[in-house]
Motif scaffolding. Sequence first.
Motif, mmCIF file in Angstrom:
data_model
loop_
_atom_site.group_PDB
_atom_site.id
_atom_site.type_symbol
_atom_site.label_atom_id
_atom_site.label_comp_id
_atom_site.label_asym_id
_atom_site.label_seq_id
_atom_site.Cartn_x
_atom_site.Cartn_y
_atom_site.Cartn_z
ATOM 1 N N TYR A 167 -44.157 16.194 35.789
ATOM 2 C CA TYR A 167 -45.544 16.559 36.086
ATOM 3 C C TYR A 167 -46.271 16.981 34.809
ATOM 4 C CZ TYR A 167 -49.571 18.983 38.058
ATOM 5 O OH TYR A 167 -50.848 19.377 38.341
ATOM 6 N N HIS A 168 -45.623 17.834 34.043
ATOM 7 C CA HIS A 168 -46.269 18.384 32.851
ATOM 8 C C HIS A 168 -46.285 17.430 31.665
ATOM 9 C CE1 HIS A 168 -47.446 22.301 34.259
ATOM 10 N NE2 HIS A 168 -46.325 22.337 34.945
ATOM 11 N N THR A 169 -45.541 16.345 31.743
ATOM 12 C CA THR A 169 -45.606 15.343 30.678
ATOM 13 C C THR A 169 -46.379 14.102 31.119
ATOM 14 O OG1 THR A 169 -43.420 14.485 31.308
ATOM 15 C CG2 THR A 169 -43.487 16.128 29.529
ATOM 16 N N ALA A 170 -46.922 14.123 32.317
ATOM 17 C CA ALA A 170 -47.738 13.004 32.811
ATOM 18 C C ALA A 170 -48.989 12.861 31.947
ATOM 19 C CB ALA A 170 -48.118 13.228 34.273
ATOM 20 N N THR A 171 -49.481 11.641 31.858
ATOM 21 C CA THR A 171 -50.611 11.375 30.964
ATOM 22 C C THR A 171 -51.976 11.572 31.616
ATOM 23 O OG1 THR A 171 -50.501 9.023 31.486
ATOM 24 C CG2 THR A 171 -49.291 9.777 29.533
ATOM 25 N N ASP A 172 -52.021 11.573 32.948
ATOM 26 C CA ASP A 172 -53.321 11.742 33.613
ATOM 27 C C ASP A 172 -53.119 12.311 35.013
ATOM 28 O OD1 ASP A 172 -52.638 9.570 35.386
ATOM 29 O OD2 ASP A 172 -53.452 8.128 33.958
ATOM 30 N N LEU A 179 -35.040 24.490 20.426
ATOM 31 C CA LEU A 179 -35.629 23.972 21.651
ATOM 32 C C LEU A 179 -36.779 24.852 22.125
ATOM 33 C CD1 LEU A 179 -32.349 22.850 23.416
ATOM 34 C CD2 LEU A 179 -34.212 21.343 22.678
ATOM 35 N N SER A 180 -36.614 26.167 22.007
ATOM 36 C CA SER A 180 -37.699 27.084 22.389
ATOM 37 C C SER A 180 -38.951 26.806 21.566
ATOM 38 C CB SER A 180 -37.273 28.539 22.193
ATOM 39 O OG SER A 180 -36.248 28.871 23.082
ATOM 40 N N LYS A 181 -38.769 26.613 20.274
ATOM 41 C CA LYS A 181 -39.909 26.326 19.392
ATOM 42 C C LYS A 181 -40.557 24.986 19.723
ATOM 43 C CE LYS A 181 -38.359 29.136 15.537
ATOM 44 N NZ LYS A 181 -37.756 29.134 14.203
ATOM 45 N N GLY A 189 -50.145 27.973 21.076
ATOM 46 C CA GLY A 189 -50.393 28.437 22.439
ATOM 47 C C GLY A 189 -50.200 27.364 23.498
ATOM 48 N N LYS A 190 -49.892 26.158 23.083
ATOM 49 C CA LYS A 190 -49.661 25.065 24.032
ATOM 50 C C LYS A 190 -48.172 24.954 24.332
ATOM 51 C CE LYS A 190 -53.749 22.566 22.763
ATOM 52 N NZ LYS A 190 -54.404 21.314 22.872
ATOM 53 N N THR A 191 -47.878 24.168 25.348
ATOM 54 C CA THR A 191 -46.478 23.948 25.710
ATOM 55 C C THR A 191 -46.188 22.461 25.796
ATOM 56 O OG1 THR A 191 -47.101 24.128 28.033
ATOM 57 C CG2 THR A 191 -46.176 26.096 27.008
ATOM 58 N N ASP A 192 -44.946 22.122 25.509
ATOM 59 C CA ASP A 192 -44.439 20.764 25.665
ATOM 60 C C ASP A 192 -43.085 20.904 26.354
ATOM 61 O OD1 ASP A 192 -43.353 18.238 25.543
ATOM 62 O OD2 ASP A 192 -43.441 18.065 23.363
ATOM 63 N N TYR A 193 -43.084 20.721 27.662
ATOM 64 C CA TYR A 193 -41.889 20.990 28.454
ATOM 65 C C TYR A 193 -40.827 19.891 28.397
ATOM 66 C CZ TYR A 193 -44.437 24.877 30.513
ATOM 67 O OH TYR A 193 -45.122 26.046 30.707
ATOM 68 N N SER A 194 -41.016 18.865 27.593
ATOM 69 C CA SER A 194 -40.083 17.739 27.609
ATOM 70 C C SER A 194 -38.653 18.140 27.229
ATOM 71 C CB SER A 194 -40.587 16.603 26.713
ATOM 72 O OG SER A 194 -40.812 17.051 25.397
ATOM 73 N N ASN A 195 -38.460 19.190 26.464
ATOM 74 C CA ASN A 195 -37.109 19.628 26.082
ATOM 75 C C ASN A 195 -36.571 20.763 26.950
ATOM 76 O OD1 ASN A 195 -36.556 17.838 23.955
ATOM 77 N ND2 ASN A 195 -37.858 19.023 22.585
#
Length: 168
Positions: free
Chosen positions: A20-25, A98-100, A107-113
Amino acid sequence: MKLYIPVSADQITLKRFVDYHTATDDVERVMIAVNKSREYCEGLKAETVQTVVDLFETACITGKDTHTPTVTVNGVKLGFIPDLNSMTFREHVDLDQLSKSIWLTNGKTDYSNLPQLMAILYRPVTEQVGEFYNLVKYDSSKVKNYIKAVNGLTMDRVQGGLLFCRVS
């Protein structure tokens, strides 16, 4: 038309959350949220799409964070690392990296890892006697052997595990 939308974190798997959080739209997000095809979701009214997105995002943060030492997911018994203070150097380094990569400095997140991070904290139980258990030794090259089970963790457990790490 009835759509099933999760109402709390205990109904959302880690994989679904990351997808969901890595979806493009928004169409992709709705596809993941309601488990329907692109064609179906593109046929929804714009207000319905926004409602689904809002409800799913609320569900991700709704409910009680759950932390239990062990849990069975997809037929695999996973255990939370029993003693955070006795982690290996490799576990510490990988958790830090991985946390980094997830919680970025802007302030953004990238949940892919996030699944790889959770695979350090939750690993297959090799043996258990009462409340005591041993885990598969951490080896980043072997995470692929149990990542499917880790991806099946529900978000209440993921959040509970992360909260436990913060408190400890």
